[in-house]
Scaffold this motif. Structure first.
Motif, PDB file in Angstrom:
ATOM      1  N   ASP A  98       0.824  -1.220   0.000  1.00 17.06           N
ATOM      2  CA  ASP A  98       0.000   0.000   0.000  1.00 17.06           C
ATOM      3  C   ASP A  98       0.855   1.267   0.000  1.00 17.06           C
ATOM      4  N   TYR A  99       2.148   1.132   0.289  1.00 19.42           N
ATOM      5  CA  TYR A  99       3.003   2.313   0.418  1.00 19.42           C
ATOM      6  C   TYR A  99       2.966   3.234  -0.806  1.00 19.42           C
ATOM      7  N   PRO A 100       3.065   2.716  -2.050  1.00 20.93           N
ATOM      8  CA  PRO A 100       3.123   3.635  -3.193  1.00 20.93           C
ATOM      9  C   PRO A 100       1.837   4.418  -3.437  1.00 20.93           C
ATOM     10  N   ARG A 101       0.710   3.983  -2.887  1.00 21.68           N
ATOM     11  CA  ARG A 101      -0.551   4.652  -3.199  1.00 21.68           C
ATOM     12  C   ARG A 101      -1.247   5.240  -1.971  1.00 21.68           C
ATOM     13  N   THR A 102      -0.566   5.251  -0.833  1.00 21.61           N
ATOM     14  CA  THR A 102      -1.169   5.755   0.400  1.00 21.61           C
ATOM     15  C   THR A 102      -0.351   6.919   0.932  1.00 21.61           C
ATOM     16  N   PRO A 103      -0.986   8.042   1.306  1.00 26.15           N
ATOM     17  CA  PRO A 103      -0.232   9.153   1.912  1.00 26.15           C
ATOM     18  C   PRO A 103       0.563   8.654   3.111  1.00 26.15           C
ATOM     19  N   PRO A 104       1.817   9.078   3.236  1.00 26.01           N
ATOM     20  CA  PRO A 104       2.673   8.521   4.303  1.00 26.01           C
ATOM     21  C   PRO A 104       2.134   8.734   5.704  1.00 26.01           C
ATOM     22  N   GLY A 105       1.479   9.885   5.952  1.00 24.13           N
ATOM     23  CA  GLY A 105       0.928  10.107   7.278  1.00 24.13           C
ATOM     24  C   GLY A 105      -0.173   9.114   7.612  1.00 24.13           C
ATOM     25  N   ARG A 110      -1.375   3.196  10.475  1.00 24.81           N
ATOM     26  CA  ARG A 110      -1.619   1.746  10.402  1.00 24.81           C
ATOM     27  C   ARG A 110      -0.385   0.971  10.856  1.00 24.81           C
ATOM     28  N   VAL A 111       0.788   1.440  10.451  1.00 27.12           N
ATOM     29  CA  VAL A 111       2.025   0.769  10.855  1.00 27.12           C
ATOM     30  C   VAL A 111       2.172   0.795  12.376  1.00 27.12           C
ATOM     31  N   ARG A 112       1.879   1.937  12.988  1.00 25.58           N
ATOM     32  CA  ARG A 112       2.005   2.046  14.445  1.00 25.58           C
ATOM     33  C   ARG A 112       1.130   1.018  15.157  1.00 25.58           C
ATOM     34  N   ARG A 113      -0.108   0.873  14.698  1.00 21.69           N
ATOM     35  CA  ARG A 113      -1.021  -0.054  15.376  1.00 21.69           C
ATOM     36  C   ARG A 113      -0.556  -1.507  15.236  1.00 21.69           C
ATOM     37  N   GLY A 145       7.849   2.169   8.749  1.00 20.16           N
ATOM     38  CA  GLY A 145       7.540   3.392   9.483  1.00 20.16           C
ATOM     39  C   GLY A 145       8.614   4.448   9.278  1.00 20.16           C
ATOM     40  N   ALA A 146       9.891   4.034   9.286  1.00 20.35           N
ATOM     41  CA  ALA A 146      10.984   4.977   9.046  1.00 20.35           C
ATOM     42  C   ALA A 146      10.886   5.596   7.670  1.00 20.35           C
ATOM     43  N   THR A 147      10.514   4.804   6.673  1.00 20.17           N
ATOM     44  CA  THR A 147      10.369   5.313   5.312  1.00 20.17           C
ATOM     45  C   THR A 147       9.285   6.382   5.252  1.00 20.17           C
ATOM     46  N   CYS A 148       8.170   6.151   5.939  1.00 15.02           N
ATOM     47  CA  CYS A 148       7.099   7.152   5.989  1.00 15.02           C
ATOM     48  C   CYS A 148       7.582   8.431   6.674  1.00 15.02           C
ATOM     49  N   HIS A 149       8.319   8.284   7.764  1.00 17.88           N
ATOM     50  CA  HIS A 149       8.851   9.464   8.470  1.00 17.88           C
ATOM     51  C   HIS A 149       9.780  10.266   7.562  1.00 17.88           C
ATOM     52  N   ILE A 150      10.612   9.583   6.777  1.00 16.78           N
ATOM     53  CA  ILE A 150      11.510  10.290   5.867  1.00 16.78           C
ATOM     54  C   ILE A 150      10.703  11.028   4.800  1.00 16.78           C
ATOM     55  N   ASP A 151       9.670  10.389   4.281  1.00 15.12           N
ATOM     56  CA  ASP A 151       8.805  11.060   3.302  1.00 15.12           C
ATOM     57  C   ASP A 151       8.221  12.340   3.887  1.00 15.12           C
ATOM     58  N   LEU A 152       7.921  12.317   5.181  1.00 16.33           N
ATOM     59  CA  LEU A 152       7.356  13.485   5.858  1.00 16.33           C
ATOM     60  C   LEU A 152       8.437  14.413   6.412  1.00 16.33           C
ATOM     61  N   ARG A 153       9.707  14.052   6.192  1.00 18.80           N
ATOM     62  CA  ARG A 153      10.855  14.818   6.682  1.00 18.80           C
ATOM     63  C   ARG A 153      10.863  14.917   8.204  1.00 18.80           C
ATOM     64  N   GLN A 154      10.439  13.854   8.841  1.00 22.36           N
ATOM     65  CA  GLN A 154      10.473  13.748  10.302  1.00 22.36           C
ATOM     66  C   GLN A 154      11.699  12.906  10.659  1.00 22.36           C
ATOM     67  N   PHE A 155      12.872  13.520  10.550  1.00 17.53           N
ATOM     68  CA  PHE A 155      14.115  12.765  10.582  1.00 17.53           C
ATOM     69  C   PHE A 155      14.450  12.156  11.941  1.00 17.53           C
ATOM     70  N   PRO A 156      14.234  12.838  13.087  1.00 15.34           N
ATOM     71  CA  PRO A 156      14.520  12.174  14.368  1.00 15.34           C
ATOM     72  C   PRO A 156      13.687  10.900  14.566  1.00 15.34           C
ATOM     73  N   VAL A 341       5.308  13.903  -1.995  1.00 15.30           N
ATOM     74  CA  VAL A 341       5.541  13.871  -0.550  1.00 15.30           C
ATOM     75  C   VAL A 341       6.654  14.868  -0.231  1.00 15.30           C
ATOM     76  N   PRO A 342       6.731  15.339   1.021  1.00 18.34           N
ATOM     77  CA  PRO A 342       7.740  16.357   1.363  1.00 18.34           C
ATOM     78  C   PRO A 342       9.165  15.996   0.980  1.00 18.34           C
ATOM     79  N   SER A 343       9.511  14.699   0.999  1.00 15.63           N
ATOM     80  CA  SER A 343      10.872  14.316   0.640  1.00 15.63           C
ATOM     81  C   SER A 343      11.174  14.515  -0.837  1.00 15.63           C
ATOM     82  N   ASN A 344      10.153  14.823  -1.638  1.00 18.86           N
ATOM     83  CA  ASN A 344      10.353  15.063  -3.067  1.00 18.86           C
ATOM     84  C   ASN A 344      10.199  16.532  -3.456  1.00 18.86           C
TER      85      ASN A 344
END
Length: 384
Positions: A98-105, A110-113, A145-156, A341-344
């Motif tokens: 689902d990653y390529p077609r779902t907004p990272p946020g 879903r990943v967290r749960r 989850g890390a990949t989604c955070h990078i897409d959102l530029r949430q680096f920590p 996404v923000p990383s782009n």
């Protein structure tokens, strides 16, 4: 509301009138808020994204999925059991697909749960085999989850997820996840302009990855991209040649959209991106083919988010062939999809910078659209 959003933001937003127009578009249903504005609305109202923006209660939908797995676990006479781990692994594959077609946020929630559920299972009684499968599932989920955070530029947050994924992979003795962690770090370094560091990380990922794994191919691709950003033509083409040799005998996987499964079609897209970054005119041909395929009904139907990124590749390649007019049109199309996404964002800025230097009449409009969508651009120098 514009004032409250500005107060909630960690960076400077566009001018107030621009923000007001965007709020009106959101209220009128003309556009769904992108990830940044979604987060700002959530901060202002103190509500979750799903409570604010989803007609369907996705929290409940995801809970239903986990509850179904939990019921199967209880039906078996063990704390974990094979049925539970089988279904959990299928859920991990679903999320990665689902990653390529779902907004990272949205995917991140879903990943967290699912990670929370893995944590609960790890606290229960289990065999050594079940323990390892849970560690592997947790490793893949942490990596996604890390990949989604990078897409959102949430680096920590991304760094913390990557550390967890690497630790779980080490405990489970799973070298491919460890390699993906390094490859993911290499991609983040590329988005931050740390090209030599990205190259070192990508080579490190290849050292760790099994030679027949998707991680090894993907890391080779990231190495090629890093060489391209540094303007190293022979090294770039050598990496592309190695990828082609590895990919040519590969069959098409059952789930080509799986983020952690390399398929032959991705090779052409990587070639287009890499050659466009190198400034090679041959990138135009590859990029046009990739865009046409991503917008066709073949191979699973159109993939709008990937197509938006492919437009950026083609636009940059067209700058190298001195076609700034079409390049500007393509970057405008990519931005107006609101799927970047923000990383782009930096990739769009790079094309706009190139269009401006060629004094194209529409360059000012591109800058204005970027400013309204993503904030005031600090345009980079185009790599040549």
């Amino acid at each position: 509301m514009a004032a409250e959003l500005a107060a909630a933001s960690e960076r400077e937003l566009p001018e107030r009138e621009s923000v007001i127009r965007r709020i009106r578009d959101h209220e009128g249903g003309k556009h769904r808020p992108d990830d940044e504005y979604t987060e700002l609305y959530c901060r202002v109202y103190g509500l979750s994204e799903y409570a604010l923006f989803n007609d369907v209660d996705e929290d409940a939908t995801d809970d239903d999925e986990i509850n179904a797995i939990e019921l199967a676990r209880r039906a078996a006479a063990s704390d974990v059991g094979r049925e539970t781990t089988d279904r959990l692994e299928l859920a991990v594959d679903d999320l990665a697909s689902d990653y390529p077609r779902t907004p990272p946020g949205q995917l991140l929630g879903r990943v967290r749960r699912h990670l929370e559920y893995v944590g609960r299972l790890l606290d229960g009684k289990k065999t050594l085999a079940e323990y390892r499968r849970l560690l592997v599932a947790g490793g893949w989920l942490s990596l996604l989850g890390a990949t989604c955070h990078i897409d959102l530029r949430q680096f920590p947050a991304a760094a913390a997820r990557l550390r967890t994924a690497a630790q779980l992979a080490s405990h489970a003795e799973h070298p491919e996840i460890r390699a993906w962690c390094l490859e993911t770090e290499a991609w983040q370094a590329l988005t931050e302009g740390e090209y030599h560091h990205a190259m070192v990380l990508a080579q490190g990922a290849q050292d760790v990855a099994p030679r027949d794994s998707s991680a090894f191919i993907q890391a080779t691709g990231q190495e090629g991209r890093a060489w391209a950003r540094m303007g190293k033509g022979p090294e770039t083409r050598a990496a592309l040649t190695r990828i082609q040799q590895m990919v040519s005998p590969m069959p098409m996987p059952d789930r080509p959209e799986h983020h952690f499964k390399y398929d032959p079609a991705k090779s052409e897209a990587y070639t287009a991106t890499t050659l466009s970054w190198l400034g090679d005119p041959a990138a135009v041909h590859y990029a046009r083919q990739v865009l046409a395929r991503l917008e066709s009904e073949e191979d699973g139907g159109p993939r709008p988010r990937r197509a938006a990124s492919a437009r950026l590749d083609l636009a940059l390649a067209l700058l190298a062939t001195d076609e700034p007019g079409e390049a500007g049109h393509l970057v405008l199309q990519a931005m107006e999809t609101r799927l970047l996404v923000p990383s782009n964002y930096w990739r769009a800025k790079e094309v706009i910078a190139g269009v401006e230097r060629r004094s194209v009449a529409e360059a000012g409009d591109l800058r204005e659209v970027y400013r309204e969508l993503y904030g005031a651009p600090q345009l980079p120098q185009l790599h040549t």
